[in-house]
Design a protein around this motif. Structure first.
Motif, PDB file in Angstrom:
ATOM      1  N   CYS A 151       7.806 -23.399 -34.494  1.00 47.65           N
ATOM      2  CA  CYS A 151       7.432 -22.141 -35.174  1.00 47.65           C
ATOM      3  C   CYS A 151       8.205 -20.968 -34.580  1.00 47.65           C
ATOM      4  CB  CYS A 151       5.935 -21.894 -35.076  1.00 47.65           C
ATOM      5  SG  CYS A 151       4.964 -23.108 -35.960  1.00 47.65           S
ATOM      6  N   ALA A 152       9.496 -21.199 -34.370  1.00 46.51           N
ATOM      7  CA  ALA A 152      10.360 -20.178 -33.766  1.00 46.51           C
ATOM      8  C   ALA A 152      11.728 -20.228 -34.427  1.00 46.51           C
ATOM      9  CB  ALA A 152      10.503 -20.427 -32.268  1.00 46.51           C
ATOM     10  N   PRO A 153      12.407 -19.076 -34.486  1.00 41.21           N
ATOM     11  CA  PRO A 153      13.741 -19.055 -35.099  1.00 41.21           C
ATOM     12  C   PRO A 153      14.755 -19.862 -34.295  1.00 41.21           C
ATOM     13  CG  PRO A 153      12.976 -16.827 -34.561  1.00 41.21           C
ATOM     14  CD  PRO A 153      11.975 -17.777 -34.032  1.00 41.21           C
ATOM     15  N   ILE A 154      15.708 -20.402 -35.005  1.00 40.04           N
ATOM     16  CA  ILE A 154      16.827 -21.133 -34.405  1.00 40.04           C
ATOM     17  C   ILE A 154      18.104 -20.432 -34.857  1.00 40.04           C
ATOM     18  CG2 ILE A 154      18.104 -23.317 -34.362  1.00 40.04           C
ATOM     19  CD1 ILE A 154      15.451 -23.634 -33.010  1.00 40.04           C
ATOM     20  N   PHE A 155      19.033 -20.245 -33.918  1.00 35.87           N
ATOM     21  CA  PHE A 155      20.312 -19.618 -34.215  1.00 35.87           C
ATOM     22  C   PHE A 155      21.418 -20.644 -34.004  1.00 35.87           C
ATOM     23  CE2 PHE A 155      17.399 -16.342 -32.956  1.00 35.87           C
ATOM     24  CZ  PHE A 155      17.631 -15.331 -33.866  1.00 35.87           C
ATOM     25  N   VAL A 156      22.288 -20.768 -34.985  1.00 39.66           N
ATOM     26  CA  VAL A 156      23.452 -21.654 -34.904  1.00 39.66           C
ATOM     27  C   VAL A 156      24.666 -20.757 -35.088  1.00 39.66           C
ATOM     28  CG1 VAL A 156      24.620 -23.655 -35.878  1.00 39.66           C
ATOM     29  CG2 VAL A 156      22.114 -23.547 -35.906  1.00 39.66           C
ATOM     30  N   ASN A 157      25.458 -20.611 -34.038  1.00 39.25           N
ATOM     31  CA  ASN A 157      26.597 -19.686 -34.071  1.00 39.25           C
ATOM     32  C   ASN A 157      27.920 -20.408 -34.261  1.00 39.25           C
ATOM     33  OD1 ASN A 157      25.043 -17.319 -33.608  1.00 39.25           O
ATOM     34  ND2 ASN A 157      24.915 -17.860 -31.452  1.00 39.25           N
ATOM     35  N   ASP A 158      28.827 -19.693 -34.914  1.00 40.20           N
ATOM     36  CA  ASP A 158      30.218 -20.134 -35.066  1.00 40.20           C
ATOM     37  C   ASP A 158      30.337 -21.558 -35.617  1.00 40.20           C
ATOM     38  OD1 ASP A 158      30.989 -17.670 -34.024  1.00 40.20           O
ATOM     39  OD2 ASP A 158      31.004 -18.435 -31.966  1.00 40.20           O
ATOM     40  N   THR A 159      29.763 -21.769 -36.776  1.00 40.93           N
ATOM     41  CA  THR A 159      29.863 -23.073 -37.418  1.00 40.93           C
ATOM     42  C   THR A 159      30.510 -22.922 -38.788  1.00 40.93           C
ATOM     43  OG1 THR A 159      28.647 -25.092 -37.956  1.00 40.93           O
ATOM     44  CG2 THR A 159      27.557 -23.016 -38.483  1.00 40.93           C
TER      45      THR A 159
ATOM     46  N   ASN B  30      27.528 -17.500 -38.693  1.00 39.10           N
ATOM     47  CA  ASN B  30      26.372 -17.604 -37.816  1.00 39.10           C
ATOM     48  C   ASN B  30      25.175 -17.843 -38.725  1.00 39.10           C
ATOM     49  OD1 ASN B  30      27.936 -17.034 -35.557  1.00 39.10           O
ATOM     50  ND2 ASN B  30      27.558 -14.853 -35.704  1.00 39.10           N
ATOM     51  N   LEU B  31      24.316 -18.782 -38.345  1.00 41.05           N
ATOM     52  CA  LEU B  31      23.149 -19.125 -39.149  1.00 41.05           C
ATOM     53  C   LEU B  31      21.879 -18.780 -38.396  1.00 41.05           C
ATOM     54  CD1 LEU B  31      24.228 -22.718 -40.249  1.00 41.05           C
ATOM     55  CD2 LEU B  31      24.652 -20.584 -41.447  1.00 41.05           C
ATOM     56  N   GLN B  32      20.884 -18.338 -39.136  1.00 44.81           N
ATOM     57  CA  GLN B  32      19.552 -18.116 -38.585  1.00 44.81           C
ATOM     58  C   GLN B  32      18.571 -18.895 -39.440  1.00 44.81           C
ATOM     59  OE1 GLN B  32      18.659 -13.935 -38.240  1.00 44.81           O
ATOM     60  NE2 GLN B  32      20.743 -13.468 -37.629  1.00 44.81           N
ATOM     61  N   ILE B  33      17.751 -19.692 -38.791  1.00 50.72           N
ATOM     62  CA  ILE B  33      16.717 -20.462 -39.476  1.00 50.72           C
ATOM     63  C   ILE B  33      15.388 -19.923 -38.975  1.00 50.72           C
ATOM     64  CG2 ILE B  33      15.791 -22.759 -39.927  1.00 50.72           C
ATOM     65  CD1 ILE B  33      18.587 -23.787 -38.905  1.00 50.72           C
ATOM     66  N   VAL B  34      14.637 -19.292 -39.871  1.00 45.89           N
ATOM     67  CA  VAL B  34      13.417 -18.598 -39.472  1.00 45.89           C
ATOM     68  C   VAL B  34      12.220 -19.201 -40.214  1.00 45.89           C
ATOM     69  CG1 VAL B  34      12.276 -16.354 -39.306  1.00 45.89           C
ATOM     70  CG2 VAL B  34      14.781 -16.488 -39.185  1.00 45.89           C
ATOM     71  N   PRO B  35      11.277 -19.818 -39.481  1.00 52.33           N
ATOM     72  CA  PRO B  35      10.080 -20.324 -40.154  1.00 52.33           C
ATOM     73  C   PRO B  35       9.168 -19.168 -40.557  1.00 52.33           C
ATOM     74  CG  PRO B  35       9.959 -20.744 -37.801  1.00 52.33           C
ATOM     75  CD  PRO B  35      11.292 -20.113 -38.063  1.00 52.33           C
ATOM     76  N   LEU B  36       8.643 -19.211 -41.778  1.00 52.07           N
ATOM     77  CA  LEU B  36       7.771 -18.144 -42.254  1.00 52.07           C
ATOM     78  C   LEU B  36       6.310 -18.409 -41.909  1.00 52.07           C
ATOM     79  CD1 LEU B  36       9.344 -17.304 -45.711  1.00 52.07           C
ATOM     80  CD2 LEU B  36       9.798 -16.305 -43.469  1.00 52.07           C
ATOM     81  N   ASN B  37       5.999 -19.617 -41.421  1.00 52.52           N
ATOM     82  CA  ASN B  37       4.649 -19.970 -40.996  1.00 52.52           C
ATOM     83  C   ASN B  37       3.613 -19.712 -42.086  1.00 52.52           C
ATOM     84  OD1 ASN B  37       5.696 -20.667 -38.454  1.00 52.52           O
ATOM     85  ND2 ASN B  37       5.540 -18.558 -37.766  1.00 52.52           N
ATOM     86  N   ASP B  38       3.983 -20.012 -43.315  1.00 47.10           N
ATOM     87  CA  ASP B  38       3.034 -19.888 -44.425  1.00 47.10           C
ATOM     88  C   ASP B  38       2.505 -21.277 -44.775  1.00 47.10           C
ATOM     89  OD1 ASP B  38       5.234 -21.014 -45.630  1.00 47.10           O
ATOM     90  OD2 ASP B  38       5.405 -19.530 -47.227  1.00 47.10           O
ATOM     91  N   GLU B  39       1.669 -21.360 -45.786  1.00 44.61           N
ATOM     92  CA  GLU B  39       1.051 -22.641 -46.146  1.00 44.61           C
ATOM     93  C   GLU B  39       2.068 -23.667 -46.632  1.00 44.61           C
ATOM     94  OE1 GLU B  39       1.056 -19.935 -49.641  1.00 44.61           O
ATOM     95  OE2 GLU B  39       0.243 -19.700 -47.636  1.00 44.61           O
ATOM     96  N   ARG B  40       3.222 -23.226 -47.131  1.00 45.46           N
ATOM     97  CA  ARG B  40       4.259 -24.154 -47.609  1.00 45.46           C
ATOM     98  C   ARG B  40       5.234 -24.539 -46.508  1.00 45.46           C
ATOM     99  NH1 ARG B  40       6.438 -20.790 -52.621  1.00 45.46           N
ATOM    100  NH2 ARG B  40       6.557 -19.326 -50.921  1.00 45.46           N
TER     101      ARG B  40
END
Length: 155
Positions: free
Chosen positions: A78-86, A99-109
């Motif tokens: 339940c935390a953001p993940i950063f993927v850089n220089d890909t 650079n990529l950011q993967i952010v969970p919204l922590n909602d019901e879905r």
């Protein structure tokens, strides 16, 4: 002081104003499926949000990183993940360094927000700063030369 949630119109405005491609995804049968994307993502993909809605995001974006692992870690922690220089490739286009950011919204879905930030944006900003710095140097040299022409004995 109590926090007031943002009105829906503000959220829609923020979503549309994001300068980087952004995708809202959910896990459907083991694949990250696009629910929607912002206008910058539509431009990045050369396709409308309606056209890509329901597609697997990693079928639309070929990414040179272990995205399944990153998505799983983002959801489980339940935390953001950063993927850089890909490298990110869309269709048959040449890959772009992003650079990529993967952010969970922590909602019901258990939705995720995937933000793709092409490095060219950052590089363009850096070039503008460099051009300004170069211009300041040239102006400084011109001022020094003008002073020497007016007063040759000062040197």
């Amino acid at each position: 002081m109590t926090r007031q949630p943002l009105p829906e119109t503000s959220l829609a405005g923020i979503w549309s104003a994001l300068p980087s491609p952004a995708f809202l995804t959910v896990d459907q049968d083991g694949q990250e499926t696009i629910l929607t994307c912002n206008p910058a993502a539509e431009q990045f993909l050369s396709a409308s949000a309606l056209q890509v809605s329901g597609d697997a995001v990693f079928d639309r974006l070929s990414i040179d990183a272990l995205m399944a692992e990153a998505v799983t870690r983002a959801r489980s922690n339940c935390a953001p993940i950063f993927v850089n220089d890909t490298g990110v490739r869309v269709g048959s286009k040449a890959p772009e360094i992003c650079n990529l950011q993967i952010v969970p919204l922590n909602d019901e879905r258990a939705a995720l927000l995937l933000i793709v930030a092409p490095r060219e944006i950052a590089e363009r900003l850096g070039r503008k700063r460099s051009v300004k710095s170069d211009a300041n140097s040239a102006i400084g040299m011109a001022e020094m030369l003008a002073h020497e022409i007016k007063n040759p004995l000062a040197g």
